[in-house]
Design a protein around this motif. Structure first.
Motif, PDB file in Angstrom:
ATOM      1  N   ARG A   1     -37.412  80.548 -63.470  1.00 38.00           N
ATOM      2  CA  ARG A   1     -38.649  80.252 -63.618  1.00 38.00           C
ATOM      3  C   ARG A   1     -39.209  79.214 -62.368  1.00 38.00           C
ATOM      4  O   ARG A   1     -40.151  79.169 -62.058  1.00 38.00           O
ATOM      5  CB  ARG A   1     -38.835  79.317 -65.024  1.00 38.00           C
ATOM      6  N   ILE A   2     -38.104  78.429 -61.752  1.00 37.98           N
ATOM      7  CA  ILE A   2     -38.132  77.775 -60.653  1.00 37.98           C
ATOM      8  C   ILE A   2     -37.538  78.227 -59.654  1.00 37.98           C
ATOM      9  O   ILE A   2     -36.158  78.628 -59.821  1.00 37.98           O
ATOM     10  CB  ILE A   2     -37.518  76.333 -60.803  1.00 37.98           C
ATOM     11  N   TRP A   3     -38.084  78.755 -58.881  1.00 41.95           N
ATOM     12  CA  TRP A   3     -37.553  79.493 -57.447  1.00 41.95           C
ATOM     13  C   TRP A   3     -36.521  78.411 -56.744  1.00 41.95           C
ATOM     14  O   TRP A   3     -36.777  77.379 -56.653  1.00 41.95           O
ATOM     15  CB  TRP A   3     -38.618  80.149 -56.526  1.00 41.95           C
ATOM     16  N   LEU A   4     -35.427  79.152 -56.263  1.00 40.83           N
ATOM     17  CA  LEU A   4     -34.425  78.176 -55.274  1.00 40.83           C
ATOM     18  C   LEU A   4     -34.629  78.612 -53.907  1.00 40.83           C
ATOM     19  O   LEU A   4     -34.629  79.913 -53.566  1.00 40.83           O
ATOM     20  CB  LEU A   4     -33.253  78.319 -55.836  1.00 40.83           C
ATOM     21  N   TYR A   5     -34.708  77.679 -53.144  1.00 39.89           N
ATOM     22  CA  TYR A   5     -34.655  78.016 -51.547  1.00 39.89           C
ATOM     23  C   TYR A   5     -33.582  77.317 -50.805  1.00 39.89           C
ATOM     24  O   TYR A   5     -33.700  76.172 -50.887  1.00 39.89           O
ATOM     25  CB  TYR A   5     -35.854  77.861 -50.761  1.00 39.89           C
ATOM     26  N   ARG A   6     -32.463  78.009 -50.526  1.00 38.40           N
ATOM     27  CA  ARG A   6     -31.489  77.517 -49.579  1.00 38.40           C
ATOM     28  C   ARG A   6     -31.432  77.626 -48.264  1.00 38.40           C
ATOM     29  O   ARG A   6     -31.109  78.831 -47.658  1.00 38.40           O
ATOM     30  CB  ARG A   6     -30.204  78.094 -50.241  1.00 38.40           C
ATOM     31  N   PRO A   7     -32.144  76.990 -47.289  1.00 34.86           N
ATOM     32  CA  PRO A   7     -32.325  77.097 -45.764  1.00 34.86           C
ATOM     33  C   PRO A   7     -30.889  77.266 -45.282  1.00 34.86           C
ATOM     34  O   PRO A   7     -29.992  76.376 -45.551  1.00 34.86           O
ATOM     35  CB  PRO A   7     -32.986  76.224 -45.379  1.00 34.86           C
ATOM     36  N   ALA A   8     -30.647  78.380 -44.517  1.00 38.23           N
ATOM     37  CA  ALA A   8     -29.366  78.470 -43.550  1.00 38.23           C
ATOM     38  C   ALA A   8     -29.286  77.433 -42.845  1.00 38.23           C
ATOM     39  O   ALA A   8     -27.950  76.903 -42.696  1.00 38.23           O
ATOM     40  CB  ALA A   8     -29.508  79.872 -42.914  1.00 38.23           C
ATOM     41  N   GLU A   9     -30.287  76.850 -42.256  1.00 41.46           N
ATOM     42  CA  GLU A   9     -30.112  75.684 -41.038  1.00 41.46           C
ATOM     43  C   GLU A   9     -30.935  74.573 -41.720  1.00 41.46           C
ATOM     44  O   GLU A   9     -31.988  74.620 -42.214  1.00 41.46           O
ATOM     45  CB  GLU A   9     -30.579  76.174 -39.743  1.00 41.46           C
ATOM     46  N   HIS A  10     -30.288  73.107 -41.566  1.00 43.42           N
ATOM     47  CA  HIS A  10     -31.304  72.091 -42.212  1.00 43.42           C
ATOM     48  C   HIS A  10     -30.324  70.906 -41.537  1.00 43.42           C
ATOM     49  O   HIS A  10     -29.451  71.059 -40.816  1.00 43.42           O
ATOM     50  CB  HIS A  10     -31.220  71.870 -43.640  1.00 43.42           C
ATOM     51  N   LYS A  11     -30.998  69.843 -41.577  1.00 44.19           N
ATOM     52  CA  LYS A  11     -30.827  68.569 -40.846  1.00 44.19           C
ATOM     53  C   LYS A  11     -29.386  67.964 -41.427  1.00 44.19           C
ATOM     54  O   LYS A  11     -28.698  67.653 -40.290  1.00 44.19           O
ATOM     55  CB  LYS A  11     -31.964  67.340 -41.454  1.00 44.19           C
ATOM     56  N   THR A  12     -28.853  68.224 -42.444  1.00 43.99           N
ATOM     57  CA  THR A  12     -27.627  67.942 -42.809  1.00 43.99           C
ATOM     58  C   THR A  12     -26.401  69.056 -42.785  1.00 43.99           C
ATOM     59  O   THR A  12     -25.207  68.771 -43.500  1.00 43.99           O
ATOM     60  CB  THR A  12     -27.352  67.015 -43.967  1.00 43.99           C
ATOM     61  N   ALA A  13     -26.690  70.230 -42.398  1.00 43.63           N
ATOM     62  CA  ALA A  13     -25.934  71.253 -42.480  1.00 43.63           C
ATOM     63  C   ALA A  13     -24.496  71.059 -41.555  1.00 43.63           C
ATOM     64  O   ALA A  13     -23.462  71.568 -42.232  1.00 43.63           O
ATOM     65  CB  ALA A  13     -26.518  72.378 -41.912  1.00 43.63           C
ATOM     66  N   HIS A  14     -24.578  70.266 -40.636  1.00 43.30           N
ATOM     67  CA  HIS A  14     -23.317  69.866 -39.705  1.00 43.30           C
ATOM     68  C   HIS A  14     -22.514  69.051 -40.469  1.00 43.30           C
ATOM     69  O   HIS A  14     -21.160  68.924 -40.051  1.00 43.30           O
ATOM     70  CB  HIS A  14     -23.921  69.539 -38.262  1.00 43.30           C
ATOM     71  N   HIS A  15     -23.076  68.262 -41.547  1.00 45.66           N
ATOM     72  CA  HIS A  15     -21.973  67.502 -42.339  1.00 45.66           C
ATOM     73  C   HIS A  15     -21.467  68.271 -43.476  1.00 45.66           C
ATOM     74  O   HIS A  15     -20.902  67.672 -44.406  1.00 45.66           O
ATOM     75  CB  HIS A  15     -22.934  66.343 -42.907  1.00 45.66           C
ATOM     76  N   GLY A  16     -21.950  69.527 -43.657  1.00 50.85           N
ATOM     77  CA  GLY A  16     -21.027  70.532 -44.837  1.00 50.85           C
ATOM     78  C   GLY A  16     -21.778  70.547 -46.010  1.00 50.85           C
ATOM     79  O   GLY A  16     -21.391  70.637 -47.022  1.00 50.85           O
TER      80      GLY A  16
END
Length: 177
Positions: free
Chosen positions: A49-64
């Motif tokens: 019912r609620i869609w999820l979006y998981r961006p491949a690149e984001h601000k804290t991606a380099h922190h894992g």
């Protein structure tokens, strides 16, 4: 600080349909501009019912860290028109598409008779130095908003400030915790 709502409303008639959708999407998701400009249909999990979006690149991606943006019914209504007739790996919000739509509308709004002045499409460059890209960048998105602010004669604001609007709304509705 948050952008006053009247300043947001003032730019509506001065921005493209794509930029207005990005503005509305930011207000409803509190996502960063950089996370939304590259949104593609393939990045969305529409199974619930609620869609999820998981961006491949984001601000804290380099922190894992993982980042999940929740897209509720109002935000889904903003996205749906951009999903139709598009490849799943194409960006949903495209400046090239916005330019094409603007060029379709301009002849109908023309005040000079067709017998006077340039006919439609004759004053374009054969090889322009810059062509619109397939996806907005944060710089392009911000420039569109600043240009619209000047046209609407309101103080300039940036897309980043829309996160403050969303946070203020969420705090008011649900509390700080």
């Amino acid at each position: 600080k948050p952008v006053p709502q009247e300043h947001i409303d003032a730019v509506r008639k001065h921005v493209s349909r794509q930029v207005w959708a990005l503005i509305q999407l930011q207000l409803r998701t509190a996502a960063r501009a950089g996370e939304l400009v590259g949104l593609r249909a393939v990045d969305l999990d529409t199974s619930g019912r609620i869609w999820l979006y998981r961006p491949a690149e984001h601000k804290t991606a380099h922190h894992g860290r993982d980042r999940t943006i929740y897209i509720g019914p109002q935000a889904q209504g903003i996205i749906r028109p951009f999903l139709a007739g598009r490849s799943v790996d194409a960006p949903l919000f495209s400046p090239a598409e916005a330019v094409a739509q603007r060029r379709e509308v301009r002849p109908a709004a023309r005040k000079t008779p067709l017998s006077c002045g340039n006919s439609v499409g004759t004053n374009r460059r054969r090889r322009p130095q810059r062509k619109p890209r397939n996806a907005y960048g944060t710089d392009t998105y911000g420039r569109c908003i600043r240009t619209a602010c000047k046209a609407a004669k309101v103080p300039e604001w940036s897309p980043h400030r829309l996160r403050h609007n969303a946070a203020t709304l969420l705090e008011r509705e649900f509390g700080l915790d």
